[in-house]
Design a protein around this motif. Structure first.
Motif, PDB file in Angstrom:
ATOM      1  N   CYS A   1       4.436  17.979  29.588  1.00  0.00           N
ATOM      2  CA  CYS A   1       3.870  17.069  29.027  1.00  0.00           C
ATOM      3  C   CYS A   1       4.464  15.482  28.215  1.00  0.00           C
ATOM      4  O   CYS A   1       3.548  14.873  28.833  1.00  0.00           O
TER       5      CYS A   1
ATOM      6  N   ALA B   1       2.304  12.336  29.551  1.00  0.00           N
ATOM      7  CA  ALA B   1       2.286  11.639  28.501  1.00  0.00           C
ATOM      8  C   ALA B   1       3.116  10.151  28.912  1.00  0.00           C
ATOM      9  O   ALA B   1       1.979   8.684  28.683  1.00  0.00           O
TER      10      ALA B   1
ATOM     11  N   LEU C   1       0.346  14.845  23.714  1.00  0.00           N
ATOM     12  CA  LEU C   1       1.221  15.067  24.376  1.00  0.00           C
ATOM     13  C   LEU C   1       2.961  14.959  24.102  1.00  0.00           C
ATOM     14  O   LEU C   1       3.171  16.001  24.892  1.00  0.00           O
TER      15      LEU C   1
END
Length: 116
Positions: A63, A67, A104
């Motif tokens: 994540c 991001a 995120l």
């Protein structure tokens, strides 16, 4: 109503600053993003295996990197030069940052990795 008809384009965060179309890196934003990557990577490196499994399992690390990719796309890609010319692209840039990158980063436990 008249102002909307006369307006020729959106000047969002700069006064007439239209970079060339393409990949442009603003030095301050680029430095902050690089610092974030360094701190996050250093934090992961400092964690023990037990800490990493609890605080930063692979899905959370993924994540974080997604991001970072979204931030690069929103701030340094041709989208950024389009956002200086068009209000619609500017809002698309905001949506990428607020609805994709921010959640995120929150899910990635970025702040916990920075503490190590």
């Amino acid at each position: 109503m008249i102002a909307a008809a006369v307006a020729s384009g959106a000047v969002a965060h700069g006064v007439g600053n239209h970079p060339e179309p393409g990949w442009n890196v603003e030095p301050v934003a680029g430095a902050i993003l690089v610092l974030s990557v360094i701190l996050y990577s250093w934090g992961l490196f400092q964690m023990t295996g037990v800490q990493r499994r609890a605080l930063a399992p692979p899905r959370r690390v993924a994540c974080y990197w997604v991001a970072v990719g979204v931030i690069v796309l929103a701030l340094f890609s041709p989208l950024d030069s389009l956002a200086d010319r068009s209000f619609a692209w500017h809002m698309a840039q905001h949506l990428l940052l607020m609805l994709a990158a921010a959640p995120l980063l929150a899910f990635a436990n970025t702040h916990l990795a920075f503490l190590f």
